[in-house]
Motif scaffolding. Structure first.
Motif, mmCIF file in Angstrom:
data_model
loop_
_atom_site.group_PDB
_atom_site.id
_atom_site.type_symbol
_atom_site.label_atom_id
_atom_site.label_comp_id
_atom_site.label_asym_id
_atom_site.label_seq_id
_atom_site.Cartn_x
_atom_site.Cartn_y
_atom_site.Cartn_z
ATOM 1 N N UNK A 133 0.861 -1.189 0.000
ATOM 2 C CA UNK A 133 0.000 0.000 0.000
ATOM 3 C C UNK A 133 0.892 1.231 0.000
ATOM 4 N N UNK A 134 0.482 2.238 -0.739
ATOM 5 C CA UNK A 134 1.201 3.515 -0.764
ATOM 6 C C UNK A 134 0.233 4.630 -0.395
ATOM 7 N N UNK A 135 0.623 5.463 0.573
ATOM 8 C CA UNK A 135 -0.165 6.665 0.901
ATOM 9 C C UNK A 135 0.776 7.867 0.956
ATOM 10 N N UNK A 136 0.567 8.813 0.080
ATOM 11 C CA UNK A 136 1.248 10.102 0.211
ATOM 12 C C UNK A 136 2.695 10.100 -0.200
ATOM 13 N N UNK A 137 3.537 10.703 0.625
ATOM 14 C CA UNK A 137 4.962 10.910 0.351
ATOM 15 C C UNK A 137 5.180 11.748 -0.917
ATOM 16 N N UNK A 138 4.189 12.546 -1.278
ATOM 17 C CA UNK A 138 4.335 13.397 -2.460
ATOM 18 C C UNK A 138 3.996 12.699 -3.766
ATOM 19 N N UNK A 193 -3.027 4.696 -12.152
ATOM 20 C CA UNK A 193 -2.286 4.154 -13.296
ATOM 21 C C UNK A 193 -2.075 2.661 -13.078
ATOM 22 N N UNK A 194 -1.933 1.932 -14.191
ATOM 23 C CA UNK A 194 -1.703 0.474 -14.057
ATOM 24 C C UNK A 194 -0.313 0.152 -13.537
ATOM 25 N N UNK A 195 0.634 1.090 -13.692
ATOM 26 C CA UNK A 195 2.001 0.878 -13.214
ATOM 27 C C UNK A 195 2.471 2.106 -12.441
ATOM 28 N N UNK A 196 3.245 1.868 -11.371
ATOM 29 C CA UNK A 196 3.893 2.975 -10.652
ATOM 30 C C UNK A 196 5.280 2.514 -10.242
ATOM 31 N N UNK A 197 6.281 3.392 -10.444
ATOM 32 C CA UNK A 197 7.621 3.091 -9.931
ATOM 33 C C UNK A 197 7.803 3.955 -8.681
ATOM 34 N N UNK A 198 7.929 3.288 -7.518
ATOM 35 C CA UNK A 198 7.876 3.976 -6.224
ATOM 36 C C UNK A 198 9.122 3.655 -5.414
ATOM 37 N N UNK A 199 9.351 4.434 -4.354
ATOM 38 C CA UNK A 199 10.481 4.123 -3.475
ATOM 39 C C UNK A 199 10.033 3.082 -2.450
ATOM 40 N N UNK A 200 10.861 2.058 -2.278
ATOM 41 C CA UNK A 200 10.525 1.008 -1.319
ATOM 42 C C UNK A 200 10.336 1.546 0.087
ATOM 43 N N UNK A 201 11.032 2.631 0.416
ATOM 44 C CA UNK A 201 10.917 3.217 1.763
ATOM 45 C C UNK A 201 9.528 3.813 2.012
ATOM 46 N N UNK A 202 8.767 4.018 0.949
ATOM 47 C CA UNK A 202 7.440 4.620 1.104
ATOM 48 C C UNK A 202 6.332 3.569 1.311
#
Ligand SMILES: NC(=O)c1ccc[n+]([C@@H]2O[C@H](COP(=O)([O-])OP(=O)(O)OC[C@H]3O[C@@H](n4cnc5c(N)ncnc54)[C@H](OP(=O)(O)O)[C@@H]3O)[C@@H](O)[C@H]2O)c1
Length: 329
Positions: free
Chosen positions: A87-92, A102-111
């Motif tokens: 799950x991702x919430x926020x962090x900008x 979107x069907x794809x997101x490249x995110x930081x693991x720390x988030x």
């Protein structure tokens, strides 16, 4: 490979929103986890970004969506592997970094937070930032020592995302809840969620006296402006108020009187940069303290193509509860 995304662009200062096919190679390089997003949601902030009503988006073009839930496809982060549910919430995200509508997101693991076993991706997004912020607000009241037997807790913006989840959580925890709403026709819905009393928000929305009759043991506010000022003026001696939103306004035209004469405390709630330990605590508590039938009752589902209209509706105050976006629908 291409994927579908809700892309925001600027044209002569105006925000344009459109579902667009993007190349996976265009995803931001500053992310170490590639996620297949199954569900996202429309929060108030998503509405502001999609409509351009407030300067939420800081980089253009931007993929919208401050929240996402899905499955890790590739990871260079030590904590995550392909197949993990996150799950991702926020962090900008959706503001300065491409988001999750979107069907794809490249995110930081720390988030990322591990999706609690109690929830599907759809349920996690039915909660979303709004519901996780409601939980952060309840945790703040608990840290302030507010207990269920202390008296009524007022929830403002009651029919909205933060409000509906706050009512469901507080009532399950044994608090007596008063719901302030502009949609008095939704009184039965709010009572079914757990509100003991429903009040018309016009009682709180206009300028009032700095000190008023003591009514509430605590308040969960997502509205700001005069509503928050009047709520503070009505809190009992030593009580606590949480403040997370600005649905009525960003202003806070208050007096110090309730703070210095009744010793009340106002807690600011920020979900965007909240530390990981607090996020994990909030998600674990949501897994135990949010009744699935209440979550179902506040949730409606749309596809990605419905996200633009839902963004418009939420900034006009027309939303009831939470809207999840099934990205692949
Ligand atoms: N600090 C954070 O990290 C954080 C996190 C999440 C949300 N927020 C903020 O919290 C607020 C609520 O978010 P949300 O997702 O719950 O939005 P939402 O679903 O649109 O709920 C907001 C509710 O506020 C009430 N409202 C709307 N316009 C109003 C007005 N002019 N005067 C008084 N009440 C009004 C409405 O409820 P009724 O019709 O029932 O009165 C509306 O449903 C937003 O400002 C959002 O940006 C902040």
């Amino acid at each position: 490979m291409t994927f579908q995304a809700l892309l925001l662009t600027q044209d002569g200062g105006a925000t344009q929103a459109a579902v667009t096919a993007l190349e996976e190679s265009a995803l931001p390089a500053d992310g170490d986890v590639l996620v297949a997003v199954d569900y996202s949601t429309i929060n108030y902030k998503d509405g502001l970004a999609i409509t351009g009503r407030a300067p939420v988006v800081r980089k253009w073009p931007m993929v919208a969506g401050i929240d996402g839930a899905g499955t890790v496809l590739e990871s260079a982060h030590p904590r995550w592997r392909a197949g993990d549910r996150v799950v991702l919430n926020g962090f900008g995200v959706g503001e300065t970094h491409w988001g999750c509508l979107a069907q794809r997101a490249r995110l930081k693991g720390d988030w990322l937070v591990k999706l609690p076993d109690a929830f599907t991706a759809q349920q996690a997004m039915a909660i979303g930032t709004a519901g996780y912020t409601a939980m952060l607000s309840v945790l703040a009241l608990e840290r302030a020592g507010v207990a269920p037997g202390d008296g009524e807790v007022l929830v403002t913006g009651a029919s909205g995302g933060v409000g509906t989840v706050a009512i469901a959580l507080l009532s399950k925890l044994g608090y007596r809840v008063a719901a302030s709403t502009g949609k008095t026709a939704e009184a039965d819905f709010l009572k079914a969620l757990g509100a003991a009393e429903v009040i018309d928000r016009t009682e709180l929305g206009k300028p009032g006296k700095p000190m008023q009759k003591e009514r509430w043991a605590a308040v969960v506010d997502s509205v700001g402006s005069h509503t928050l000022v009047n709520a503070c003026a009505q809190v009992r001696y030593g009580g606590a108020v949480t403040c997370c939103g600005l649905a009525q306004g960003l202003d806070f035209p208050a007096s110090v009187a309730p703070f210095i004469l009744r010793g009340i405390t106002l807690y600011g709630i920020d979900s965007v940069m909240a530390p990981m330990a607090r996020r994990e605590q909030a998600w674990q508590r949501l897994a135990t303290d949010l009744a699935p039938d209440r979550l179902r009752a506040i949730t409606s589902e749309i596809g990605l193509s419905g996200a633009i209209e839902a963004g418009r509706r939420i900034v006009e105050g027309g939303m009831r509860g939470r809207v999840v976006v099934n990205i692949n629908a």
